[in-house]
Scaffold this active site. Structure first.
Site, mmCIF file in Angstrom:
data_model
loop_
_atom_site.group_PDB
_atom_site.id
_atom_site.type_symbol
_atom_site.label_atom_id
_atom_site.label_comp_id
_atom_site.label_asym_id
_atom_site.label_seq_id
_atom_site.Cartn_x
_atom_site.Cartn_y
_atom_site.Cartn_z
ATOM 1 N N ASP A 108 69.052 -83.470 -1.379
ATOM 2 C CA ASP A 108 70.201 -82.548 -1.354
ATOM 3 C C ASP A 108 70.452 -82.114 0.091
ATOM 4 O OD1 ASP A 108 70.674 -82.564 -4.158
ATOM 5 O OD2 ASP A 108 71.111 -80.413 -4.146
ATOM 6 N N ASP B 5 63.602 -84.871 -4.429
ATOM 7 C CA ASP B 5 64.780 -84.225 -5.004
ATOM 8 C C ASP B 5 65.368 -83.244 -3.996
ATOM 9 O OD1 ASP B 5 66.635 -83.353 -6.996
ATOM 10 O OD2 ASP B 5 65.375 -81.598 -7.317
ATOM 11 N N LYS C 81 52.526 -82.175 1.137
ATOM 12 C CA LYS C 81 52.068 -80.831 1.466
ATOM 13 C C LYS C 81 50.547 -80.842 1.298
ATOM 14 C CE LYS C 81 53.053 -76.545 2.513
ATOM 15 N NZ LYS C 81 53.450 -76.166 3.868
ATOM 16 N N ASP D 260 57.721 -79.194 4.794
ATOM 17 C CA ASP D 260 58.476 -78.103 5.429
ATOM 18 C C ASP D 260 58.928 -78.516 6.831
ATOM 19 O OD1 ASP D 260 55.761 -78.068 6.043
ATOM 20 O OD2 ASP D 260 55.527 -75.903 5.951
ATOM 21 N N TYR E 65 57.305 -83.736 -12.368
ATOM 22 C CA TYR E 65 58.296 -83.998 -13.416
ATOM 23 C C TYR E 65 57.701 -84.439 -14.750
ATOM 24 C CZ TYR E 65 62.304 -83.363 -10.358
ATOM 25 O OH TYR E 65 63.275 -82.815 -9.557
HETATM 26 C C1 IPM Z 1 68.593 -85.266 -9.425
HETATM 27 C C2 IPM Z 1 68.640 -84.066 -10.331
HETATM 28 C C3 IPM Z 1 67.602 -84.182 -11.437
HETATM 29 C C4 IPM Z 1 66.233 -84.223 -10.778
HETATM 30 C C5 IPM Z 1 67.652 -83.091 -12.520
HETATM 31 C C6 IPM Z 1 69.015 -82.957 -13.144
HETATM 32 C C7 IPM Z 1 66.621 -83.337 -13.584
HETATM 33 O O1 IPM Z 1 68.486 -82.899 -9.592
HETATM 34 O O2 IPM Z 1 68.712 -86.404 -9.923
HETATM 35 O O3 IPM Z 1 68.483 -85.102 -8.206
HETATM 36 O O4 IPM Z 1 65.656 -83.156 -10.489
HETATM 37 O O5 IPM Z 1 65.721 -85.305 -10.574
HETATM 38 MN MN MN Z 2 68.606 -83.213 -7.439
#
Ligand code: IPM
Ligand code: MN
Ligand code: NAD
Length: 383
Positions: free
Chosen positions: A280, A276, A219, A252, A168
């Site tokens: 999700d 990140d 990784k 993975d 990042y």
């Molecule tokens: C998160 C989002 C952010 C990230 C993006 C919007 C920059 O996906 O907070 O999970 O990748 O950190």
């Molecule tokens: Mn995210």
């Protein structure tokens, strides 16, 4: 009631959990005035933030607290109108004059390079050195589980995502753009200091909560430099916590294990990009992005709170977005301010809403965003 550190009980239909996180070493008293910077942002961000603010107002009233929300307009609209993203002096203002920062979501198709989000969201993470991205993956109701036979006692773990380096950092460049010889470089940066402090935060959290396991994911079989540093730092920090079982998975394999057997995890620690992605996946285990909350923390400093989800542009303005992630994010903020009873009440209100079926369409319900928010504010303020 199940605490993170307690024995895992047989699953119940809806489980309400005790305290989430308080890493602020200077506890503030309930009488103290708290100014909260609120940045609703883009898409569904303003809609879900409005509901979280209703709950904040209910908390202030019920506990007689002085919690004031100060709204900032930074968003795609504001950027397109004025050219301004994060103005000069904003970081100092946020750090010095606010107890916490609350963000809705960023992202707008009219700003494809995400310039405003990079400046505001990543700008605050980096600028305030909020090196812990804390995401508690918790299934609040069995009915939301995407996995057959996996109930509320099974999905309950936290992810410590490194939040200030990795992929990042924006180090790289493009050479010979738009030619057949184009070259694009995008570097990962891992520093011993940055890696050690997130590892230490994960182990310290596990230790304080009486948890037995920390799993680090990388990784390092491919990333032989950056992730090798993670391996060595992990071995060193783990040796300071001999009572905690330290394990490692390649990311993975972690993704596969999270779906196969999420109950094996208590604390996961990983780098910025992997954190990140796996959160999700974690959100899906909780019933969707509408349920997933997060905190960007630097213990002892003004920290920032945001749902895991983004601006979901196609849902914007329809009144259908689930505000629970935003409201659970507020619970994390209250926890961080040492307002534990209020944080618990907010979490309990979400459990009540799930029990009574007061939910938006993503969870199978028929309520609007503001109906769910009204219910959560009402329950938080009264019971
Ligand atoms: C998160 C989002 C952010 C990230 C993006 C919007 C920059 O996906 O907070 O999970 O990748 O950190
Ligand atoms: Mn995210
Ligand atoms: P997203 O999280 O915005 O939405 C993905 C899908 O998840 C949606 O289409 C919807 O089906 C569901 N969803 C998300 N939040 C929901 C909610 N509250 N209620 C009900 N359903 C919900 O991810 P995306 O579509 O990949 O990204 C959209 C924009 O948001 C992009 O610009 C992206 O960069 C940005 N983004 C921002 C953040 C942030 O601000 N923290 C996080 C992730 C993505």
């Amino acid at each position: 009631r199940i605490t993170l550190g307690g024995p895992r009980r047989a699953s119940r239909a809806v489980r309400c959990c005790a305290s989430i996180l308080a890493v602020n070493p200077t506890p503030q008293t309930a009488n103290e005035e708290h100014r909260i910077a609120v940045i609703p942002g883009d898409g569904i961000g303003p809609e879900v933030t409005a509901e979280a603010m209703k709950v904040l107002a209910a908390v202030s009233r019920r506990w007689g607290l002085s919690l004031s929300a100060v709204e900032f307009p930074w968003s795609a609209d504001h950027y397109l109108e004025t050219g301004e993203t994060l103005p000069e002096g904003a970081l100092e203002d946020l750090r010095e004059n606010f107890s916490a920062i609350y963000i809705g979501a960023f992202g707008d198709p009219r700003v494809p390079d995400m310039k405003h989000a990079a400046d505001v969201l990543l700008g605050i993470r980096f600028g305030l050195d909020l090196y812990i991205n804390f995401r508690h993956i918790k299934l609040y109701s069995e009915s939301l589980s995407p996995l057959t036979g996996k109930g509320v006692a099974v999905v309950d773990f936290v992810v410590f995502r490194e939040n200030t380096e990795g992929a990042y950092v924006g180090v790289g460049g493009i050479f010979k753009k738009d030619t057949v010889d184009e070259v694009a470089l995008q570097e990962e940066v891992h520093t011993r200091k940055g890696v050690e402090r997130i590892l230490r935060a994960a182990f310290a959290y596990a230790s304080e909560r009486g948890l037995g396991k920390v799993c680090m994911a990388d990784k390092s079989n491919v990333m032989r430099f950056g992730h090798d540093l993670w391996q060595r730092a992990f071995a060193d920090v783990a040796s300071e916590y001999p009572h905690i079982e330290a394990s490692h998975l390649f990311v993975d394999a972690l993704a596969m294990q999270l779906v196969r057997k999420p109950e094996q995890f208590e604390v996961i620690v990983t780098n910025n990009m992997f954190g990140d992605i796996v959160t999700d996946l974690g959100a899906a285990l909780q019933g969707g992005l509408g349920m997933a909350a997060s905190a960007n923390l630097h213990p002892g400093r003004t920290s920032m709170f945001e749902p895991v989800h983004g601006s979901a542009p196609k849902y914007a303005g329809q009144g259908t977005a689930n505000p629970m992630a935003a409201v659970l994010t507020l619970a994390l903020l209250l926890e961080n301010l040492e307002l534990r009873e209020a944080a618990q009440a907010v979490e309990d209100a979400v459990c009540r809403a799930l029990q009574e079926g007061v939910t938006t369409a993503d969870l199978g319900g028929g309520s609007t965003t503001s109906e769910v928010g009204d219910f959560l504010a009402e329950v938080t303020g009264t019971t």
